[in-house]
Design an enzyme around this catalytic site. Structure first.
Site, PDB file in Angstrom:
ATOM      1  N   ASP A 100      -0.022 -18.936  13.336  1.00 13.12           N
ATOM      2  CA  ASP A 100      -0.677 -18.867  12.024  1.00 13.12           C
ATOM      3  C   ASP A 100       0.283 -19.114  10.861  1.00 13.12           C
ATOM      4  OD1 ASP A 100       0.493 -16.382  12.523  1.00 13.12           O
ATOM      5  OD2 ASP A 100      -1.319 -15.200  12.187  1.00 13.12           O
ATOM      6  N   ASP A 109       5.851  -4.354  18.648  1.00 13.50           N
ATOM      7  CA  ASP A 109       5.950  -4.766  20.049  1.00 13.50           C
ATOM      8  C   ASP A 109       6.747  -6.070  20.130  1.00 13.50           C
ATOM      9  OD1 ASP A 109       4.052  -6.530  18.987  1.00 13.50           O
ATOM     10  OD2 ASP A 109       2.403  -5.295  19.714  1.00 13.50           O
ATOM     11  N   ASP A 119       6.907  -9.788  21.807  1.00 16.81           N
ATOM     12  CA  ASP A 119       6.168 -10.820  22.530  1.00 16.81           C
ATOM     13  C   ASP A 119       7.114 -11.953  22.925  1.00 16.81           C
ATOM     14  OD1 ASP A 119       3.804  -9.426  22.180  1.00 16.81           O
ATOM     15  OD2 ASP A 119       3.376 -10.391  20.262  1.00 16.81           O
TER      16      ASP A 119
HETATM   17  P1  ATP Z   1       2.016  -7.239  14.188  1.00 20.26           P
HETATM   18  O1  ATP Z   1       3.362  -6.737  13.799  1.00 20.26           O
HETATM   19  O2  ATP Z   1       0.966  -6.697  13.318  1.00 20.26           O
HETATM   20  O3  ATP Z   1       1.716  -7.110  15.654  1.00 20.26           O
HETATM   21  P2  ATP Z   1       2.174 -10.023  14.802  1.00 20.26           P
HETATM   22  O4  ATP Z   1       2.583 -11.203  13.955  1.00 20.26           O
HETATM   23  O5  ATP Z   1       3.054  -9.707  15.970  1.00 20.26           O
HETATM   24  O6  ATP Z   1       2.049  -8.792  13.833  1.00 20.26           O
HETATM   25  P3  ATP Z   1       0.061 -10.295  16.690  1.00 20.26           P
HETATM   26  O7  ATP Z   1      -1.399 -10.168  16.465  1.00 20.26           O
HETATM   27  O8  ATP Z   1       0.754  -9.326  17.575  1.00 20.26           O
HETATM   28  O9  ATP Z   1       0.705 -10.261  15.247  1.00 20.26           O
HETATM   29  O10 ATP Z   1       0.309 -11.778  17.189  1.00 20.26           O
HETATM   30  C1  ATP Z   1       1.565 -12.235  17.705  1.00 20.26           C
HETATM   31  C2  ATP Z   1       1.800 -13.665  17.244  1.00 20.26           C
HETATM   32  O11 ATP Z   1       0.777 -14.527  17.778  1.00 20.26           O
HETATM   33  C3  ATP Z   1       1.745 -13.887  15.737  1.00 20.26           C
HETATM   34  O12 ATP Z   1       2.975 -13.599  15.131  1.00 20.26           O
HETATM   35  C4  ATP Z   1       1.374 -15.352  15.644  1.00 20.26           C
HETATM   36  O13 ATP Z   1       2.483 -16.178  15.868  1.00 20.26           O
HETATM   37  C5  ATP Z   1       0.411 -15.530  16.817  1.00 20.26           C
HETATM   38  N1  ATP Z   1      -0.987 -15.286  16.423  1.00 20.26           N
HETATM   39  C6  ATP Z   1      -1.670 -14.136  16.518  1.00 20.26           C
HETATM   40  N2  ATP Z   1      -2.929 -14.278  16.089  1.00 20.26           N
HETATM   41  C7  ATP Z   1      -3.071 -15.558  15.707  1.00 20.26           C
HETATM   42  C8  ATP Z   1      -4.144 -16.339  15.188  1.00 20.26           C
HETATM   43  N3  ATP Z   1      -5.312 -15.773  14.943  1.00 20.26           N
HETATM   44  N4  ATP Z   1      -3.905 -17.640  14.921  1.00 20.26           N
HETATM   45  C9  ATP Z   1      -2.705 -18.180  15.188  1.00 20.26           C
HETATM   46  N5  ATP Z   1      -1.668 -17.517  15.663  1.00 20.26           N
HETATM   47  C10 ATP Z   1      -1.821 -16.224  15.924  1.00 20.26           C
HETATM   48 MG    MG Z   2       2.636  -8.190  17.475  1.00 21.34          MG
END
Ligand code: ATP
Ligand code: MG
Length: 429
Positions: free
Chosen positions: A143, A67, A69
């Site tokens: 994170d 997705d 963001d």
């Molecule tokens: P995926 O491809 O699995 O969706 P993602 O990195 O996009 O991986 P998301 O859970 O969609 O993970 O979160 C989007 C962003 O928000 C992350 O890349 C990170 O920058 C931030 N984020 C998400 N969860 C946390 C957390 N628990 N603590 C700090 N930052 C977070």
């Molecule tokens: Mg994501």
């Protein structure tokens, strides 16, 4: 050439490395058209608009993002005014969701550090915070460095405050800030470290890895509903087997599945199911969260059922697991079905029972479960699994022949003593 930009953030210096369009591989062709629409509209309205997080990481790695963001300095109300197809959601974090049919583009306003504005529990876990901030503040709350890269729609550059580009090249996960503090604030970050290491094949930098070995127990303070969400991301996204190995290595598996963790590592049934789940996802076949949950608790259930009634054992095992992660009721029902149907698959009695079992909606999952048990070497189910496989894969003629071999059961006459061992309908084909 990389341009360096220096900015003051409170007492810290936050350096941003700007990687221009010509020096990174992100092309707009690989970005969702809807995400681009949102970015351009925010930009044209005078706001900063950036793609951020997993999508940038994945694009840089040549993967297809799940997705897209967006982060912006527009607050949620301002975002809402720009898009008629926008809804504001979230309590802990207020977010804007811009809807385009089935695609939702999430727009988050830059956030300030938690210190002043957040509510924490006694373990230092952040419960609630909602203060808006600048991009320099926003980056420090993310994170891992590889998840904290911003793609700026104004000039198509990538803005890197935390050497995320370098970590992508080194293929390593580095938590931003002090790892122990960051894990204490949100213990789920430990699971995220494992998830990204498994998904991307990256290493976890020793500074981020070491505290996990001693801080896993903090996961007990995470709401059970959130842990169920994490379970789905850990095990149902195509990397279940490597995730399992890493969870064991970092001593976190026992936090999620306390009873299963008491089995020998690499239990053949568990491993067969993890590999099967990954293979199904790779083949784009359907999967249900309940199947692996049923697998994880199968052996513990067998052990408990030797001491107490099978149904009581099921209740107890499910109740215990619910305390760790809140599995929605419909999935609990499916776990129960798969377990219950095992006995009926093993002890086929009459053609009619077989046909009605085969017609059940829960048959397929229970049958797959039986096949996996056989595949994992459970000797006593191998004949039943083979019988069912021939039946399921056979045409009508094959099925009829199998059913014909089963002698019709005689109705049990209500005589005082019947030797059940000799009842002709009791077959185990
Ligand atoms: P995926 O491809 O699995 O969706 P993602 O990195 O996009 O991986 P998301 O859970 O969609 O993970 O979160 C989007 C962003 O928000 C992350 O890349 C990170 O920058 C931030 N984020 C998400 N969860 C946390 C957390 N628990 N603590 C700090 N930052 C977070
Ligand atoms: Mg994501």
């Amino acid at each position: 050439m990389l341009k360096k930009l220096f900015k003051w953030f409170k007492k810290d210096v936050v350096h941003a490395t700007i990687v221009p369009r010509a020096e990174h591989g992100i092309s707009r062709d690989n970005i969702s058209k809807n995400a681009l629409k949102v970015l351009y509209r925010l930009h044209n309205a005078g706001f900063g608009a950036f793609l951020v997080g997993g999508c940038i990481r994945d694009l840089l790695l040549g993967k297809h993002p799940k997705d897209f963001d967006i982060a912006t300095n527009a607050d949620p109300e301002q975002v809402k005014q720009l898009f008629s197809n926008c809804r504001l959601i979230g309590r802990r974090f207020r977010l804007a969701h811009v809807h385009f049919g089935s695609e939702i583009i999430e727009v988050a306003t830059f956030r300030a550090p938690h210190v002043a504005s957040s509510v924490q529990n006694v373990h230092g876990m952040i419960l609630r915070d909602n203060e808006w901030g600048s991009i320099e503040e926003d980056v420090l709350r993310r994170d891992f460095t590889i998840n904290a890269l911003y793609y700026n729609i104004a000039d198509f550059s990538v803005v890197d405050f935390v050497s995320g580009m370098q970590d992508i090249k080194k293929q390593q996960l580095n938590l931003i800030g002090n790892p122990e503090k960051r894990y204490r604030e949100d213990p789920v970050r430990m699971l995220r470290a494992i998830r990204f290491a498994a998904k991307l094949g990256f290493s976890i930098h020793p500074n981020s890895a070491k505290p996990i070995l001693t801080m896993g127990n903090l996961l007990a303070n995470v709401p059970a509903a959130r842990l169920f969400e994490e379970y789905n991301k850990l095990f149902l996204t195509g990397h279940a087997y490597s995730t399992y190995n890493l969870l064991i290595e970092y001593d976190l598996f026992k936090q999620l599945f306390p009873r299963t963790a008491k089995l020998p590592v690499n239990d053949p049934f568990v491993v067969a199911a993890l590999r099967n789940t990954d293979a199904r996802i790779a083949a784009e076949k359907s999967i249900s969260p309940s199947f692996l949950l049923a697998v994880f608790s199968w052996q513990p259930l067998q052990e408990l059922a030797q001491r107490i009634d099978f149904h009581d054992a099921m209740d107890q095992i499910l109740r215990e697991q619910q305390r760790v992660m809140a599995v929605p009721r419909r999935f609990v029902g499916m776990i129960r079905d798969v377990w219950e149907v095992q006995q009926r698959l093993e002890h086929r009695r009459t053609p009619r029972q077989i046909e009605s079992l085969f017609a059940l909606s829960k048959f397929r999952a229970a049958y797959d479960f039986l096949l996996l048990r056989a595949q994992a070497g459970e000797q006593q189910v191998i004949p039943s699994a083979e019988w069912w496989r021939t039946y399921v894969e056979g045409d009508e003629d094959v099925r009829n022949k199998l059913l014909a071999k089963i002698k019709p059961s005689k109705r049990k006459k209500k005589k005082p003593k019947v030797n059940t061992d000799t009842l002709s309908g009791t077959q185990s084909c």
